[in-house]
Design a protein around this motif. Structure first.
Motif, PDB file in Angstrom:
ATOM      1  N   MET A 140     -44.913  24.736 -13.241  1.00  0.00           N
ATOM      2  CA  MET A 140     -44.581  25.778 -12.277  1.00  0.00           C
ATOM      3  C   MET A 140     -45.421  27.025 -12.553  1.00  0.00           C
ATOM      4  SD  MET A 140     -40.652  26.920 -11.120  1.00  0.00           S
ATOM      5  CE  MET A 140     -40.512  28.627 -10.535  1.00  0.00           C
ATOM      6  N   PRO A 141     -46.021  27.663 -11.457  1.00  0.00           N
ATOM      7  CA  PRO A 141     -46.855  28.902 -11.918  1.00  0.00           C
ATOM      8  C   PRO A 141     -46.046  30.134 -12.326  1.00  0.00           C
ATOM      9  CG  PRO A 141     -46.628  28.317  -9.597  1.00  0.00           C
ATOM     10  CD  PRO A 141     -45.874  27.344 -10.283  1.00  0.00           C
ATOM     11  N   SER A 142     -46.606  31.221 -12.917  1.00  0.00           N
ATOM     12  CA  SER A 142     -45.743  32.127 -13.079  1.00  0.00           C
ATOM     13  C   SER A 142     -45.497  33.106 -11.711  1.00  0.00           C
ATOM     14  CB  SER A 142     -46.746  33.355 -13.979  1.00  0.00           C
ATOM     15  OG  SER A 142     -47.753  33.735 -13.513  1.00  0.00           O
ATOM     16  N   ILE A 143     -44.286  33.537 -12.053  1.00  0.00           N
ATOM     17  CA  ILE A 143     -43.610  34.575 -10.991  1.00  0.00           C
ATOM     18  C   ILE A 143     -43.844  35.774 -11.315  1.00  0.00           C
ATOM     19  CG2 ILE A 143     -41.609  34.726  -9.653  1.00  0.00           C
ATOM     20  CD1 ILE A 143     -41.200  31.682 -10.028  1.00  0.00           C
ATOM     21  N   THR A 148     -49.330  31.278   5.285  1.00  0.00           N
ATOM     22  CA  THR A 148     -48.263  30.125   5.457  1.00  0.00           C
ATOM     23  C   THR A 148     -47.175  30.108   4.350  1.00  0.00           C
ATOM     24  OG1 THR A 148     -50.163  28.879   6.532  1.00  0.00           O
ATOM     25  CG2 THR A 148     -48.219  27.332   5.629  1.00  0.00           C
ATOM     26  N   GLU A 149     -47.685  30.324   3.025  1.00  0.00           N
ATOM     27  CA  GLU A 149     -46.725  29.858   1.961  1.00  0.00           C
ATOM     28  C   GLU A 149     -45.877  31.225   1.912  1.00  0.00           C
ATOM     29  OE1 GLU A 149     -46.504  27.137   0.278  1.00  0.00           O
ATOM     30  OE2 GLU A 149     -48.035  26.327   1.654  1.00  0.00           O
ATOM     31  N   SER A 150     -46.196  32.254   2.188  1.00  0.00           N
ATOM     32  CA  SER A 150     -45.290  33.546   2.305  1.00  0.00           C
ATOM     33  C   SER A 150     -44.062  33.370   3.338  1.00  0.00           C
ATOM     34  CB  SER A 150     -46.192  34.852   2.749  1.00  0.00           C
ATOM     35  OG  SER A 150     -46.995  35.228   1.526  1.00  0.00           O
ATOM     36  N   ARG A 151     -44.604  32.757   4.313  1.00  0.00           N
ATOM     37  CA  ARG A 151     -43.409  32.623   5.481  1.00  0.00           C
ATOM     38  C   ARG A 151     -42.292  31.606   4.779  1.00  0.00           C
ATOM     39  NH1 ARG A 151     -43.886  32.320  11.749  1.00  0.00           N
ATOM     40  NH2 ARG A 151     -41.693  31.940  12.242  1.00  0.00           N
ATOM     41  N   ALA A 152     -42.962  30.356   4.231  1.00  0.00           N
ATOM     42  CA  ALA A 152     -42.096  29.455   3.880  1.00  0.00           C
ATOM     43  C   ALA A 152     -41.376  29.829   2.643  1.00  0.00           C
ATOM     44  CB  ALA A 152     -43.133  28.337   3.078  1.00  0.00           C
ATOM     45  N   LEU A 153     -41.693  30.678   1.832  1.00  0.00           N
ATOM     46  CA  LEU A 153     -40.861  31.333   0.749  1.00  0.00           C
ATOM     47  C   LEU A 153     -39.974  32.394   1.356  1.00  0.00           C
ATOM     48  CD1 LEU A 153     -39.964  31.992  -2.209  1.00  0.00           C
ATOM     49  CD2 LEU A 153     -42.007  33.538  -2.310  1.00  0.00           C
ATOM     50  N   ARG A 194     -35.792  26.752  -4.186  1.00  0.00           N
ATOM     51  CA  ARG A 194     -35.920  25.906  -2.994  1.00  0.00           C
ATOM     52  C   ARG A 194     -37.387  25.700  -2.652  1.00  0.00           C
ATOM     53  NH1 ARG A 194     -33.208  24.488   1.953  1.00  0.00           N
ATOM     54  NH2 ARG A 194     -31.197  24.979   1.185  1.00  0.00           N
ATOM     55  N   TYR A 195     -37.951  26.818  -2.449  1.00  0.00           N
ATOM     56  CA  TYR A 195     -39.431  26.760  -2.488  1.00  0.00           C
ATOM     57  C   TYR A 195     -40.171  26.026  -3.276  1.00  0.00           C
ATOM     58  CZ  TYR A 195     -44.223  28.298  -1.856  1.00  0.00           C
ATOM     59  OH  TYR A 195     -45.761  28.496  -1.543  1.00  0.00           O
ATOM     60  N   PHE A 196     -40.256  26.486  -4.630  1.00  0.00           N
ATOM     61  CA  PHE A 196     -41.021  25.659  -5.555  1.00  0.00           C
ATOM     62  C   PHE A 196     -40.721  24.503  -5.860  1.00  0.00           C
ATOM     63  CE2 PHE A 196     -42.114  29.938  -6.855  1.00  0.00           C
ATOM     64  CZ  PHE A 196     -43.648  30.014  -6.996  1.00  0.00           C
TER      65      PHE A 196
END
Length: 186
Positions: free
Chosen positions: A1-4, A111-116, A178-180
């Motif tokens: 998992m990437p850094s957050i 796309t990914e910002s909306r999904a998160l 949920r996103y990751f």
């Protein structure tokens, strides 16, 4: 998992919304700390924060401080997989999760910002829409990755109660996970 990167909103001279003893700067820092430890407990690593104590970024006013916060993120972090800015709205303000859909964002980032944002909104509120906003922390941070700003509640909510803070922190964490989970076995 990437850094957050978790960004507890406000801090120092720029406390954000207040109501009685509730101060946005304190609430957002507490929630970010709880979320960071929850993410680390399930194997997410590394998890950073833009601030770990009640401090501002040296701006001459609130807007300048936000720009200095963005500069700090751009100078300090690279290669991170998500940026989540945590806020509490005024007593009459909207709650929800926001993402940036402007020209500075790549298609991947949009796309990914909306999904998160959708995943976090679902866990935080169960229903409702996500919105787009043109805020500096979402627009001007350089990394092309999912970025959201979550208004996790209102300042006159039950923030003095530990169970309430714990429940909100768990919901924020669940939304991030949920996103990751789409991409990484967590």
């Amino acid at each position: 998992m990437p850094s957050i990167i978790l960004d507890p909103g406000h801090g120092g001279r720029y406390s954000g919304a207040t109501h009685g003893s509730n101060k946005e700067e304190e609430i957002t820092l507490d929630i970010a700390n709880r979320v960071r430890f929850k993410l680390i407990d399930v194997g997410a690593s590394p998890v950073y924060q833009t601030r770990y104590e009640d401090e501002d970024f040296g701006g001459v006013d609130g807007n300048d401080d936000i720009n200095k916060r963005v500069d700090y993120v751009n100078r300090t972090f690279s290669g991170y997989g998500a940026l989540i800015s945590i806020h509490v709205n005024t007593a009459l303000g909207s709650t929800g999760v926001y993402w940036y859909d402007g020209s500075k964002a790549t298609e991947y980032e949009r796309t990914e910002s909306r999904a998160l944002a959708n995943d976090m909104n679902l866990e935080l509120f169960g229903v409702g829409s996500v919105w787009t906003e043109d805020w500096a922390i979402l627009r001007d941070t350089w990394e092309s990755c999912p970025k959201v700003l979550a208004e996790i509640g209102q300042i006159d909510d039950e923030w003095s109660e530990d169970y309430y803070r714990e429940a909100i922190a768990q919901r924020v964490t669940d939304g991030i996970l949920r996103y990751f989970r789409r991409y990484y076995p967590i």
